[in-house]
Design a protein around this motif. Structure first.
Motif, PDB file in Angstrom:
ATOM      1  N   ASP A 169      -0.196   7.938  -3.997  1.00 60.33           N
ATOM      2  CA  ASP A 169       1.149   8.085  -3.427  1.00 60.33           C
ATOM      3  C   ASP A 169       1.650   6.780  -2.821  1.00 60.33           C
ATOM      4  O   ASP A 169       2.843   6.505  -2.817  1.00 60.33           O
ATOM      5  CB  ASP A 169       1.139   9.141  -2.315  1.00 60.33           C
ATOM      6  N   LEU A 170       0.728   6.026  -2.252  1.00 58.87           N
ATOM      7  CA  LEU A 170       1.092   4.781  -1.574  1.00 58.87           C
ATOM      8  C   LEU A 170       0.011   3.748  -1.840  1.00 58.87           C
ATOM      9  O   LEU A 170      -1.186   4.059  -1.747  1.00 58.87           O
ATOM     10  CB  LEU A 170       1.207   5.035  -0.055  1.00 58.87           C
ATOM     11  N   LEU A 171       0.425   2.540  -2.199  1.00 59.53           N
ATOM     12  CA  LEU A 171      -0.526   1.437  -2.354  1.00 59.53           C
ATOM     13  C   LEU A 171      -0.351   0.469  -1.202  1.00 59.53           C
ATOM     14  O   LEU A 171       0.777   0.125  -0.850  1.00 59.53           O
ATOM     15  CB  LEU A 171      -0.256   0.641  -3.635  1.00 59.53           C
ATOM     16  N   VAL A 214       3.635 -10.463  -4.292  1.00 62.79           N
ATOM     17  CA  VAL A 214       5.088 -10.338  -4.303  1.00 62.79           C
ATOM     18  C   VAL A 214       5.659 -10.484  -5.708  1.00 62.79           C
ATOM     19  O   VAL A 214       6.453  -9.671  -6.169  1.00 62.79           O
ATOM     20  CB  VAL A 214       5.709 -11.372  -3.332  1.00 62.79           C
ATOM     21  N   GLU A 215       5.201 -11.508  -6.444  1.00 62.41           N
ATOM     22  CA  GLU A 215       5.729 -11.710  -7.803  1.00 62.41           C
ATOM     23  C   GLU A 215       5.352 -10.533  -8.702  1.00 62.41           C
ATOM     24  O   GLU A 215       6.142 -10.081  -9.539  1.00 62.41           O
ATOM     25  CB  GLU A 215       5.230 -13.034  -8.398  1.00 62.41           C
ATOM     26  N   THR A 216       4.133 -10.014  -8.498  1.00 60.43           N
ATOM     27  CA  THR A 216       3.688  -8.887  -9.323  1.00 60.43           C
ATOM     28  C   THR A 216       4.565  -7.673  -9.079  1.00 60.43           C
ATOM     29  O   THR A 216       4.937  -6.954 -10.005  1.00 60.43           O
ATOM     30  CB  THR A 216       2.228  -8.522  -8.983  1.00 60.43           C
ATOM     31  N   LEU A 217       4.891  -7.450  -7.834  1.00 58.88           N
ATOM     32  CA  LEU A 217       5.711  -6.291  -7.521  1.00 58.88           C
ATOM     33  C   LEU A 217       7.100  -6.423  -8.149  1.00 58.88           C
ATOM     34  O   LEU A 217       7.647  -5.454  -8.668  1.00 58.88           O
ATOM     35  CB  LEU A 217       5.817  -6.101  -6.017  1.00 58.88           C
ATOM     36  N   PHE A 268       7.756  -4.422   1.309  1.00 58.04           N
ATOM     37  CA  PHE A 268       7.801  -3.009   0.920  1.00 58.04           C
ATOM     38  C   PHE A 268       8.446  -2.903  -0.442  1.00 58.04           C
ATOM     39  O   PHE A 268       9.334  -3.683  -0.773  1.00 58.04           O
ATOM     40  CB  PHE A 268       8.644  -2.193   1.907  1.00 58.04           C
ATOM     41  N   GLY A 269       8.039  -1.926  -1.185  1.00 57.68           N
ATOM     42  CA  GLY A 269       8.648  -1.723  -2.489  1.00 57.68           C
ATOM     43  C   GLY A 269       8.089  -0.491  -3.139  1.00 57.68           C
ATOM     44  O   GLY A 269       7.563   0.399  -2.462  1.00 57.68           O
ATOM     45  N   GLN A 270       8.195  -0.453  -4.458  1.00 61.80           N
ATOM     46  CA  GLN A 270       7.632   0.687  -5.167  1.00 61.80           C
ATOM     47  C   GLN A 270       7.373   0.321  -6.616  1.00 61.80           C
ATOM     48  O   GLN A 270       7.997  -0.585  -7.170  1.00 61.80           O
ATOM     49  CB  GLN A 270       8.560   1.888  -5.085  1.00 61.80           C
ATOM     50  N   PHE A 325       4.917   1.269  -1.963  1.00 65.71           N
ATOM     51  CA  PHE A 325       4.061   0.092  -1.845  1.00 65.71           C
ATOM     52  C   PHE A 325       4.344  -0.630  -0.531  1.00 65.71           C
ATOM     53  O   PHE A 325       5.502  -0.778  -0.137  1.00 65.71           O
ATOM     54  CB  PHE A 325       4.336  -0.867  -3.021  1.00 65.71           C
ATOM     55  N   ALA A 326       3.284  -1.053   0.142  1.00 63.87           N
ATOM     56  CA  ALA A 326       3.453  -1.926   1.308  1.00 63.87           C
ATOM     57  C   ALA A 326       2.451  -3.064   1.191  1.00 63.87           C
ATOM     58  O   ALA A 326       1.247  -2.831   1.039  1.00 63.87           O
ATOM     59  CB  ALA A 326       3.248  -1.163   2.611  1.00 63.87           C
ATOM     60  N   GLY A 327       2.966  -4.280   1.231  1.00 64.00           N
ATOM     61  CA  GLY A 327       2.116  -5.465   1.145  1.00 64.00           C
ATOM     62  C   GLY A 327       1.930  -6.053   2.535  1.00 64.00           C
ATOM     63  O   GLY A 327       2.876  -6.561   3.125  1.00 64.00           O
TER      64      GLY A 327
END
Ligand code: AMP
Ligand code: MG
Length: 426
Positions: A260-262, A277-280, A301-303, A309-311
């Protein structure tokens, strides 16, 4: 059907967000993504309630005695002088009445026993004298008892239909007691959020392994496991990602299908060896990157599809602080809980800061103590550096210095958030 994250969940158009802006964006955009399951009461501790619970009947169910003593009808009692009653019955908790009940007499009664309808008042056994007259027990009740004394009324805790708990409540021991009092034993709870964690960095080795020059033990993974589990979510540690764009891409993509969350720690900046960041950006959407705080500026943060997703940064102190400030509320909210806002307490500073950069919010590791007069004050960890893991054992909370603050003098009131406000106790 599992609800999915919105496509523009964390999207915004600013270069760098202030702490409050980041939080309010997250609060507005994130909604629960977990399904509901029925959980037996004994397993429901720490889980999040998904439906309101209403009392199906009054609690307590019967008016009952609050003490061991003698029940009688106040209408037959002289409040000024006291009254002697004949005892003709006995009622123990969980039992029906023994003997004959009489409107003008009294019944021996024990704590929790249901009151007979004709009685409304109880005197404590310590307050009476007893005597025997012709084989009958007489109870001498002293003056001064009010009608209803020492009785617990049916429904005085909850009326039928009262809201016992609202959806979104995390079930602590006290909530479990409240649910049990209504008789329910199957609780509609959120399925536990599945949170996968990656550490990143070629320098990382696992505790227990041999360490070589240039290497460092992975402290973030065990810390994040504890933090995640403190929210009630499930933690799946997927190990260390090497600083290699292909490996990072492949691993994040695969994990995004299963969880659900990475969460990642490290590799969050824009260095050549930072690939998160670039991968996301390639795999999904990076919606928020860079917050005007210290420590933890590169928080992202992203998805990736429907997986949030939270880095996190790499330095352990920044990981800890960013988890408490941002990731914990995200987890609780995705898990069906309410957005938590920690209380701040104003405490006198026991330290001085000559120069603080304005425009960003700083979170210092703080430890409370009593000064010579017995007043509470807070000390900051004497050294700066978000790699100093020992500072986390020193602290019992975070000192929060707002964007506008440029210096702190000894004795100034500063905002302090105890770790208990983030659910970290003991
Ligand atoms: P990075 O953001 O990857 O450049 O990492 C910043 C700093 O945090 C570096 O000194 C890393 O060695 C350190 N670091 C990153 N990940 C971990 C970890 N899992 N445990 C301990 N230190 C870490
Ligand atoms: Mg790194």
């Amino acid at each position: 059907m599992k609800p999915r994250l919105l496509d523009d969940c964390f999207l915004h158009d600013k270069d760098r967000l202030l702490h409050e802006e980041a939080l309010s964006l997250l609060e507005q955009r994130i909604s629960p993504i977990v399904e509901t399951e029925s959980v037996p009461l004994e397993k429901a501790g720490g889980r999040i309630l998904m439906e309101d619970i209403l009392a199906p009947r009054p609690v307590p169910w019967h008016t009952n005695a609050a003490v061991d003593g003698y029940a009688f009808a106040h209408a037959h009692y002289n409040m000024d002088e006291g009254t002697s009653f004949e005892q003709s019955a006995r009622i123990a908790a969980g039992h029906t009445l023994e003997g004959e009940i009489s409107e003008t007499g009294t019944a021996r009664i024990f704590t929790g026993a249901a009151m007979p309808d004709i009685y409304d008042t109880v005197v404590m056994q310590e307050d009476v004298t007893t005597e025997s007259r012709n084989g009958t027990t007489i109870i001498n009740v002293p003056a001064g008892l009010k009608k209803g004394a020492n009785c617990r009324l049916a429904g005085e805790d909850l009326q039928s239909g009262d809201v016992v708990l609202r959806a979104g409540t995390r079930l602590r021991p006290q909530e479990l007691a409240g649910i049990a009092s209504t008789g329910l034993n199957k609780i509609p709870c959120a399925k536990r959020l599945r949170v996968a964690v990656f550490s990143t960095g070629d320098e990382l080795v696992q505790p227990g392994e041999k360490i070589d020059h240039g290497q460092v033990y992975d402290s973030n993974a065990p810390m994040l496991r504890g933090l995640i589990e403190s929210t009630g979510a499930e933690c799946i540690d997927l190990g260390v990602l090497r600083d290699d764009a292909d490996i990072v891409r492949q691993s994040l993509l695969e994990a995004s299908k299963d969880y659900d969350l990475l969460l990642t720690s490290g590799g969050a900046s824009r260095g050549e060896e930072d690939h998160v960041v670039e991968t996301l950006n390639e795999l999904g959407q990076l919606h928020m990157w860079q917050i005007a705080i210290k420590p933890g500026r590169p928080m992202s943060f992203g998805q990736i599809e429907g997986c949030a997703f939270a880095g996190l940064p790499g330095n352990p102190v920044a990981v800890f602080v960013c988890f408490l400030l941002y990731v914990r509320p995200i987890i609780l909210r995705l898990s069906g809980g309410r957005w938590p806002e920690p209380n701040r307490y104003r405490i006198a500073a026991g330290f001085q800061i000559d120069k603080k950069k304005t425009g960003r919010r700083e979170f210092l590791r703080g430890a409370t103590e009593l000064d010579e007069q017995g007043n509470l004050r807070v000390q900051k960890f004497p050294r700066d550096g978000s790699g100093l893991i020992s500072s986390l054992q020193f602290a019992d909370g975070l000192i929060e210095l707002d964007e506008g603050i440029s210096e702190v003098h000894i004795g100034d009131p500063v905002k302090f958030i105890p770790f208990s406000e983030f659910g970290l106790v003991g």
